[in-house]
Motif scaffolding. Structure first.
Motif, mmCIF file in Angstrom:
data_model
loop_
_atom_site.group_PDB
_atom_site.id
_atom_site.type_symbol
_atom_site.label_atom_id
_atom_site.label_comp_id
_atom_site.label_asym_id
_atom_site.label_seq_id
_atom_site.Cartn_x
_atom_site.Cartn_y
_atom_site.Cartn_z
ATOM 1 N N LEU A 283 35.684 49.591 50.367
ATOM 2 C CA LEU A 283 36.164 49.108 51.658
ATOM 3 C C LEU A 283 35.491 49.853 52.805
ATOM 4 C CD1 LEU A 283 40.012 48.679 51.087
ATOM 5 C CD2 LEU A 283 38.291 46.880 51.300
ATOM 6 N N ASN B 54 31.961 48.664 53.413
ATOM 7 C CA ASN B 54 31.868 47.292 53.946
ATOM 8 C C ASN B 54 32.787 47.084 55.154
ATOM 9 O OD1 ASN B 54 30.222 45.486 51.834
ATOM 10 N ND2 ASN B 54 31.393 47.009 50.704
ATOM 11 N N TRP B 55 33.199 48.167 55.775
ATOM 12 C CA TRP B 55 34.184 48.086 56.844
ATOM 13 C C TRP B 55 33.704 47.264 58.038
ATOM 14 C CZ3 TRP B 55 39.103 48.631 56.703
ATOM 15 C CH2 TRP B 55 39.841 48.776 57.869
ATOM 16 N N LEU C 75 33.787 43.510 57.389
ATOM 17 C CA LEU C 75 35.181 43.094 57.238
ATOM 18 C C LEU C 75 35.869 43.010 58.604
ATOM 19 C CD1 LEU C 75 36.273 45.155 54.091
ATOM 20 C CD2 LEU C 75 35.855 42.689 54.219
ATOM 21 N N GLN D 271 34.044 36.807 54.881
ATOM 22 C CA GLN D 271 33.503 38.155 54.784
ATOM 23 C C GLN D 271 34.017 38.867 53.525
ATOM 24 O OE1 GLN D 271 31.034 37.702 56.746
ATOM 25 N NE2 GLN D 271 31.194 39.608 57.881
ATOM 26 N N SER D 272 35.258 38.630 53.181
ATOM 27 C CA SER D 272 35.815 39.253 51.976
ATOM 28 C C SER D 272 35.139 38.714 50.722
ATOM 29 C CB SER D 272 37.326 39.009 51.910
ATOM 30 O OG SER D 272 37.987 39.601 53.007
ATOM 31 N N ALA E 190 31.665 40.062 50.291
ATOM 32 C CA ALA E 190 31.693 41.418 49.728
ATOM 33 C C ALA E 190 31.974 41.385 48.235
ATOM 34 C CB ALA E 190 32.733 42.260 50.452
ATOM 35 N N GLU F 34 39.755 44.972 45.751
ATOM 36 C CA GLU F 34 39.681 45.671 47.033
ATOM 37 C C GLU F 34 39.582 44.688 48.206
ATOM 38 O OE1 GLU F 34 37.913 46.251 44.419
ATOM 39 O OE2 GLU F 34 37.965 48.387 43.902
ATOM 40 N N PHE F 35 38.698 43.702 48.084
ATOM 41 C CA PHE F 35 38.414 42.832 49.226
ATOM 42 C C PHE F 35 39.421 41.690 49.354
ATOM 43 C CE2 PHE F 35 34.345 44.788 48.002
ATOM 44 C CZ PHE F 35 34.140 45.518 49.161
ATOM 45 N N PHE G 210 42.285 43.353 50.885
ATOM 46 C CA PHE G 210 42.065 43.526 52.320
ATOM 47 C C PHE G 210 42.365 42.229 53.064
ATOM 48 C CE2 PHE G 210 39.410 42.900 56.042
ATOM 49 C CZ PHE G 210 39.676 44.039 56.786
#
Length: 217
Positions: free
Chosen positions: A8, A11-12, A15, A174-175, A178, A187-188, A191
Motif C-alpha cells: 500500500l 502504491n500510495w 491510490l 487504481q486498486s 495495483a 491489500e488493494f 483499500f
C-alpha cells in the motif's frame, strides 16, 4: 496470503489519485444533477400534462436501462455523433443522467408530502410558481427530503466505481491496476472497500448533521 502494508505504501500515490478522482466525479455529478432532478420532479407534479408526461417518459426510460449501457453509450456512442469527450466527462454525463432520473423520484415523493392545501392557499394568494416553490414547497418538504437525498448521494458514491469500465482512474480502477501489477489482491481491494466506506460514512454523518439543523429550524 499475509497482508503486506508495504504494498500500500509503495502504491500510495496512484491510490490517492483514485480517491481524488472519485471525489471530484461524485461532487460534479451531485452539483449538476441536484438542480436538474428538482426541475424534473417539479415537471412531474406540474398541472401541465405535456410537461409532466415528458418528464415521466425520461424518468421511466432511464430507470429501465442498465447504468453500464448508458455509460458505454456516452463513452463509445457520442463519438459516432462527432462528440468527443474525455473518459471522466463521459462517466460524469452518464452517471448524471441516471442519478437525475432516480433522484427526481426521491424529490417528487418529498414534494408530494406537502399538504395539498398549501398549493391551494398559494394559488389563492396569487404567488408566482417560483415564489411558491422557493418559499413554501421546498422549505416544508426539506425535512422529508434529507434522508432520501443523502441516501441517493451514498448510492452515487458507490456507483462511481463503474466508471472504471470506461478508463476513469477512480478508486476501483487504481486498486485493480495495483492488483494486476503486484498480484496482491487483499491489500488493494481492502483499500478500495475502506475508501468507499469512509466516503459513505462521511455522507451519513453529514446527513445526521443536516437533519438536526433542519428539524430545529
Amino acid at each position: 496470503m499475509n497482508f503486506d502494508l508495504q504494498m500500500l505504501i509503495d502504491n500510495w500515490d496512484p491510490l490517492m489519485l483514485g480517491v481524488r478522482t472519485t471525489l471530484w466525479l461524485f461532487l460534479a455529478i451531485m452539483a449538476i444533477c441536484t438542480p436538474l432532478a428538482l426541475l424534473v420532479a417539479l415537471a412531474r407534479i406540474s398541472r401541465f400534462r405535456t410537461l409532466s408526461r415528458l418528464a415521466g417518459a425520461y424518468v421511466n426510460t432511464i430507470r429501465a436501462l442498465p447504468l453500464l449501457v448508458i455509460l458505454f453509450f456516452t463513452f463509445y456512442g457520442l463519438p459516432a455523433f462527432g462528440i468527443y469527450v474525455s473518459p471522466f466527462t463521459a462517466a460524469m454525463i452518464g452517471l448524471t443522467i441516471v442519478t437525475t432520473a432516480f433522484l427526481s423520484e426521491d424529490l417528487r415523493a418529498g414534494l408530494l408530502s406537502v399538504p395539498r392545501g398549501q398549493f391551494e392557499a398559494a394559488a389563492a394568494l396569487g404567488l408566482s410558481p417560483g415564489r411558491f416553490v422557493g418559499r413554501v414547497l421546498i422549505p416544508q418538504a426539506l425535512p422529508i427530503l434529507c434522508a432520501p437525498y443523502f441516501t441517493r448521494a451514498i448510492v452515487t458514491v458507490k456507483a462511481t466505481s463503474i466508471a472504471s469500465m470506461v478508463a476513469v482512474n477512480e478508486i476501483t480502477a487504481q486498486s485493480m491496476a495495483a492488483v494486476t501489477t503486484t498480484y496482491h489482491s487483499i491489500e488493494f481491494l481492502g483499500f478500495a472497500a475502506a475508501a468507499y466506506l469512509l466516503l459513505s460514512s462521511v455522507l451519513a454523518l453529514l446527513q445526521a448533521f443536516v437533519q438536526r439543523r433542519v428539524n430545529l429550524s
